[in-house]
Design a protein around this motif. Structure first.
Motif, mmCIF file in Angstrom:
data_model
loop_
_atom_site.group_PDB
_atom_site.id
_atom_site.type_symbol
_atom_site.label_atom_id
_atom_site.label_comp_id
_atom_site.label_asym_id
_atom_site.label_seq_id
_atom_site.Cartn_x
_atom_site.Cartn_y
_atom_site.Cartn_z
ATOM 1 N N ALA A 125 0.877 -1.183 0.000
ATOM 2 C CA ALA A 125 0.000 0.000 0.000
ATOM 3 C C ALA A 125 0.910 1.227 0.000
ATOM 4 O O ALA A 125 1.291 1.732 1.053
ATOM 5 N N ALA A 126 1.288 1.668 -1.208
ATOM 6 C CA ALA A 126 2.321 2.699 -1.352
ATOM 7 C C ALA A 126 1.739 4.107 -1.393
ATOM 8 O O ALA A 126 0.527 4.289 -1.544
ATOM 9 N N GLY A 130 7.632 4.360 4.264
ATOM 10 C CA GLY A 130 7.728 4.868 5.631
ATOM 11 C C GLY A 130 7.021 4.000 6.647
ATOM 12 O O GLY A 130 7.598 3.087 7.237
ATOM 13 N N ALA A 164 3.967 -0.581 4.253
ATOM 14 C CA ALA A 164 5.190 -0.260 3.496
ATOM 15 C C ALA A 164 6.423 -0.357 4.393
ATOM 16 O O ALA A 164 7.452 -0.935 3.999
ATOM 17 N N ILE A 195 -5.500 -1.979 1.245
ATOM 18 C CA ILE A 195 -4.976 -0.707 0.706
ATOM 19 C C ILE A 195 -5.865 0.478 1.109
ATOM 20 O O ILE A 195 -7.097 0.378 1.081
ATOM 21 N N THR A 233 -6.703 1.788 3.873
ATOM 22 C CA THR A 233 -7.538 1.789 5.087
ATOM 23 C C THR A 233 -6.751 2.101 6.359
ATOM 24 O O THR A 233 -7.301 2.072 7.450
ATOM 25 N N GLY A 234 -5.445 2.405 6.218
ATOM 26 C CA GLY A 234 -4.635 2.771 7.378
ATOM 27 C C GLY A 234 -4.396 4.268 7.371
ATOM 28 O O GLY A 234 -5.315 5.069 7.604
ATOM 29 N N ILE A 235 -3.172 4.659 7.067
ATOM 30 C CA ILE A 235 -2.773 6.071 7.057
ATOM 31 C C ILE A 235 -3.656 6.890 6.098
ATOM 32 O O ILE A 235 -3.971 8.048 6.376
ATOM 33 N N CYS A 241 -4.862 -10.278 2.669
ATOM 34 C CA CYS A 241 -4.226 -10.547 3.959
ATOM 35 C C CYS A 241 -4.542 -9.396 4.911
ATOM 36 O O CYS A 241 -4.060 -8.276 4.721
ATOM 37 N N PHE A 273 -4.863 -7.567 8.754
ATOM 38 C CA PHE A 273 -3.941 -7.470 9.889
ATOM 39 C C PHE A 273 -4.636 -7.594 11.243
ATOM 40 O O PHE A 273 -3.975 -7.798 12.249
ATOM 41 N N ASP A 292 -10.722 -6.558 10.786
ATOM 42 C CA ASP A 292 -10.607 -6.458 9.324
ATOM 43 C C ASP A 292 -10.894 -7.805 8.666
ATOM 44 O O ASP A 292 -11.552 -7.876 7.629
HETATM 45 N N1 AR6 Z 1 0.539 -7.093 6.948
HETATM 46 C C1 AR6 Z 1 -0.733 -6.891 6.494
HETATM 47 N N2 AR6 Z 1 -1.401 -5.725 6.675
HETATM 48 C C2 AR6 Z 1 -0.764 -4.744 7.332
HETATM 49 C C3 AR6 Z 1 0.559 -4.870 7.852
HETATM 50 C C4 AR6 Z 1 1.211 -6.115 7.623
HETATM 51 N N3 AR6 Z 1 2.465 -6.336 8.032
HETATM 52 N N4 AR6 Z 1 0.903 -3.700 8.450
HETATM 53 C C5 AR6 Z 1 -0.162 -2.875 8.361
HETATM 54 N N5 AR6 Z 1 -1.166 -3.489 7.696
HETATM 55 P P1 AR6 Z 1 -1.304 1.509 5.492
HETATM 56 P P2 AR6 Z 1 -2.523 3.148 3.357
HETATM 57 C C6 AR6 Z 1 -2.507 -2.988 7.323
HETATM 58 O O1 AR6 Z 1 -1.341 2.658 6.429
HETATM 59 O O2 AR6 Z 1 -3.694 3.481 4.222
HETATM 60 C C7 AR6 Z 1 2.563 4.559 4.023
HETATM 61 O O3 AR6 Z 1 3.283 5.524 4.687
HETATM 62 C C8 AR6 Z 1 -3.079 -1.852 8.147
HETATM 63 O O4 AR6 Z 1 -3.664 -2.350 9.332
HETATM 64 O O5 AR6 Z 1 -0.066 0.681 5.413
HETATM 65 O O6 AR6 Z 1 -2.782 2.752 1.931
HETATM 66 C C9 AR6 Z 1 2.781 4.581 2.544
HETATM 67 O O7 AR6 Z 1 4.093 4.953 2.226
HETATM 68 C C10 AR6 Z 1 -4.120 -1.269 7.192
HETATM 69 O O8 AR6 Z 1 -5.343 -1.987 7.326
HETATM 70 O O9 AR6 Z 1 -1.615 1.970 3.948
HETATM 71 C C11 AR6 Z 1 1.748 5.583 2.072
HETATM 72 O O10 AR6 Z 1 2.237 6.895 2.134
HETATM 73 C C12 AR6 Z 1 -3.549 -1.585 5.799
HETATM 74 O O11 AR6 Z 1 -2.433 -2.456 6.021
HETATM 75 C C13 AR6 Z 1 0.602 5.405 3.039
HETATM 76 O O12 AR6 Z 1 1.172 4.818 4.190
HETATM 77 C C14 AR6 Z 1 -3.094 -0.379 5.011
HETATM 78 O O13 AR6 Z 1 -2.539 0.583 5.865
HETATM 79 C C15 AR6 Z 1 -0.465 4.479 2.495
HETATM 80 O O14 AR6 Z 1 -1.560 4.409 3.381
#
Ligand code: AR6
Length: 177
Positions: free
Chosen positions: A28-29, A36, A40, A120, A122-124, A156, A158, A162
């Motif tokens: 999820a870039a 960061g 990722a 993808i 759903t985090g940051i 997958c 976490f 979810d």
């Molecule tokens: N395995 C599976 N899922 C995971 C893991 C893991 N090891 N770690 C976290 N998650 P996010 P975004 C889940 O924030 O919202 C970065 O800085 C997490 O619980 O990783 O697309 C990038 O560089 C959440 O449900 O991605 C971008 O700038 C999901 O992965 C930005 O964050 C996605 O959360 C992307 O934000």
């Protein structure tokens, strides 16, 4: 849980995506491809800095786009870096659909047989989980109607919450198939 769609298994599992032995995991870039936080950061820690160096040569990319690198020390062979939408920026649905679709196309183009996606955006990036689950699953189900090399597509998740959300969404969407 898993379901079979034509020749492909679609599986929902709970775990750490960096530990999966699939051909390609999806990151999820962000647009700059700087690895960061979130998933990722976990991929960078487990796979090593070589992945970031490859990303630096491919950056920047736009929301909805995807690029592929090798996977360093991971069990997976490749990493696809897909950029989803930030909640509130506009055209979120189209961008999330494209992030999934472009990842699936890139895996197929490279003749890969198994791919794993995290949740993808759903985090940051702050997108609602149920909304993201239905778009991601629908995009995969539509894609699997056409010819593909993919034998397995994994989501997958976490957390228990979810996992439950994605499984319920898949159950609802496949009831009528
Ligand atoms: N395995 C599976 N899922 C995971 C893991 C893991 N090891 N770690 C976290 N998650 P996010 P975004 C889940 O924030 O919202 C970065 O800085 C997490 O619980 O990783 O697309 C990038 O560089 C959440 O449900 O991605 C971008 O700038 C999901 O992965 C930005 O964050 C996605 O959360 C992307 O934000």
């Amino acid at each position: 849980m898993q379901v079979k769609i034509k020749e492909t298994i679609l599986e929902i599992l709970k775990g750490d995506i960096t530990q999966l032995a699939v051909d390609v995991i999806v990151n999820a870039a962000g647009e700059t491809l700087k690895m960061g936080g979130g998933v990722a950061g976990a991929i960078l820690r487990a796979g090593g800095y070589k992945i970031q160096e490859e990303c630096d040569k491919l950056a920047p990319i736009k929301a909805g786009e995807a690029v592929i690198t090798t996977a360093g020390k991971l069990k997976a062979k490749y990493v696809i870096h897909a950029v989803g939408p930030r909640w509130g920026e506009g055209e979120e649905e189209r961008k999330l659909q494209n992030a999934i679709l472009n990842s699936l196309k890139l895996a197929d183009k490279n003749k890969l047989r198994s791919i794993a996606f995290p949740a993808i955006s759903t985090g940051i990036f702050g997108c609602p989980k149920e909304w993201a689950a239905s778009i991601m699953i629908k995009t995969v189900l539509d894609y699997l109607k056409s010819k593909t090399h993919l034998e397995k597509v994994v989501f997958c998740l976490f957390s228990d919450e979810d996992y439950k959300c994605w499984s319920q969404t898949l159950t609802k969407m496949t009831e009528t198939l």
